[in-house]
Structure formats: structure tokens, C-alpha cells
Write a protein that holds these residues in place. Structure first.
Motif, PDB file in Angstrom:
ATOM      1  N   ARG A 174       0.828  -1.202   0.000  1.00 24.53           N
ATOM      2  CA  ARG A 174       0.000   0.000   0.000  1.00 24.53           C
ATOM      3  C   ARG A 174       0.868   1.260   0.000  1.00 24.53           C
ATOM      4  O   ARG A 174       1.928   1.281   0.612  1.00 24.53           O
ATOM      5  N   ILE A 175       0.358   2.270  -0.653  1.00 28.51           N
ATOM      6  CA  ILE A 175       0.999   3.580  -0.615  1.00 28.51           C
ATOM      7  C   ILE A 175       0.746   4.160   0.773  1.00 28.51           C
ATOM      8  O   ILE A 175      -0.395   4.235   1.232  1.00 28.51           O
ATOM      9  N   GLY A 199      -3.062   4.747   0.763  1.00 32.82           N
ATOM     10  CA  GLY A 199      -4.030   3.657   0.821  1.00 32.82           C
ATOM     11  C   GLY A 199      -4.202   2.918  -0.484  1.00 32.82           C
ATOM     12  O   GLY A 199      -4.753   1.813  -0.502  1.00 32.82           O
ATOM     13  N   ASP A 200      -3.779   3.509  -1.615  1.00 30.37           N
ATOM     14  CA  ASP A 200      -3.825   2.779  -2.887  1.00 30.37           C
ATOM     15  C   ASP A 200      -2.966   1.525  -2.764  1.00 30.37           C
ATOM     16  O   ASP A 200      -1.948   1.523  -2.070  1.00 30.37           O
ATOM     17  N   ILE A 201      -3.378   0.458  -3.446  1.00 23.93           N
ATOM     18  CA  ILE A 201      -2.659  -0.813  -3.387  1.00 23.93           C
ATOM     19  C   ILE A 201      -1.948  -1.046  -4.711  1.00 23.93           C
ATOM     20  O   ILE A 201      -2.568  -1.003  -5.776  1.00 23.93           O
ATOM     21  N   LYS A 261      -4.705  -0.546  -7.463  1.00 21.87           N
ATOM     22  CA  LYS A 261      -6.113  -0.565  -7.071  1.00 21.87           C
ATOM     23  C   LYS A 261      -6.348   0.665  -6.217  1.00 21.87           C
ATOM     24  O   LYS A 261      -5.756   0.824  -5.148  1.00 21.87           O
ATOM     25  N   LYS A 262      -7.180   1.564  -6.731  1.00 20.75           N
ATOM     26  CA  LYS A 262      -7.456   2.810  -6.041  1.00 20.75           C
ATOM     27  C   LYS A 262      -8.392   2.589  -4.857  1.00 20.75           C
ATOM     28  O   LYS A 262      -9.032   1.544  -4.757  1.00 20.75           O
ATOM     29  N   GLU A 271      -6.192   0.903 -12.056  1.00 15.28           N
ATOM     30  CA  GLU A 271      -5.600   1.831 -13.011  1.00 15.28           C
ATOM     31  C   GLU A 271      -4.187   1.415 -13.359  1.00 15.28           C
ATOM     32  O   GLU A 271      -3.453   0.915 -12.494  1.00 15.28           O
ATOM     33  N   ASN A 272      -3.825   1.615 -14.620  1.00 11.43           N
ATOM     34  CA  ASN A 272      -2.456   1.417 -15.081  1.00 11.43           C
ATOM     35  C   ASN A 272      -1.811   2.785 -15.182  1.00 11.43           C
ATOM     36  O   ASN A 272      -2.347   3.666 -15.850  1.00 11.43           O
TER      37      ASN A 272
END
Length: 71
Positions: free
Chosen positions: A5-6, A23-25, A61-62, A68-69
Motif C-alpha cells: 500500500r501507498i 491507501g492505494d494498493i 487498485k485505487k 488503473e495502469n
């Protein structure tokens, strides 16, 4: 939970400009899943050459669940 995770994004950084958020993965880096990177011990090389301007491709994964790429 085996997720990457960010945890922090600095304002005006490349991550910030790519719209990454806390929280983005991260699902994959340069086409390799996090499991592949871990199992093959690629953490020291997966991001490419250690120089400015090297492009890194991420699948993320947002927080809203969208995948998203990013480059």
C-alpha cells in the motif's frame, strides 16, 4: 495482508502527479505481480536503472476499487 500500500505521497512528486494516494494498493510493477517480485526477490531491480527519468509502470487498485495502469 500481503498488500503493498501507498503510505505517503509528497506534494508535487511523481507519485502525486500520477494521482497516487495514501491507501492505494500496488498490484504490479513493470508487469510483475507483487507475489512474483517477492518470490523472485526482485525488489532491488524491479524499478529499473537508478537514474532520473526511468519510467515505471504500475497497476494500482485505487481506494474506490478501480484498477488503473499508471506510467
Amino acid at each position: 495482508d500481503n498488500n503493498v500500500r501507498i503510505s505517503l505521497v509528497f506534494k508535487n512528486s511523481p507519485a502525486y502527479n500520477a494521482k497516487l494516494q495514501r491507501g492505494d494498493i500496488i498490484l504490479s510493477i513493470n508487469g510483475k505481480s507483487v507475489d512474483e517480485i517477492e518470490n523472485q526477490n526482485l525488489w532491488s531491480s524491479i524499478f529499473g536503472e537508478d537514474k532520473e527519468g526511468v519510467e515505471v509502470n504500475l497497476t494500482v487498485k485505487k481506494l474506490n476499487g478501480n484498477i488503473e495502469n499508471l506510467s
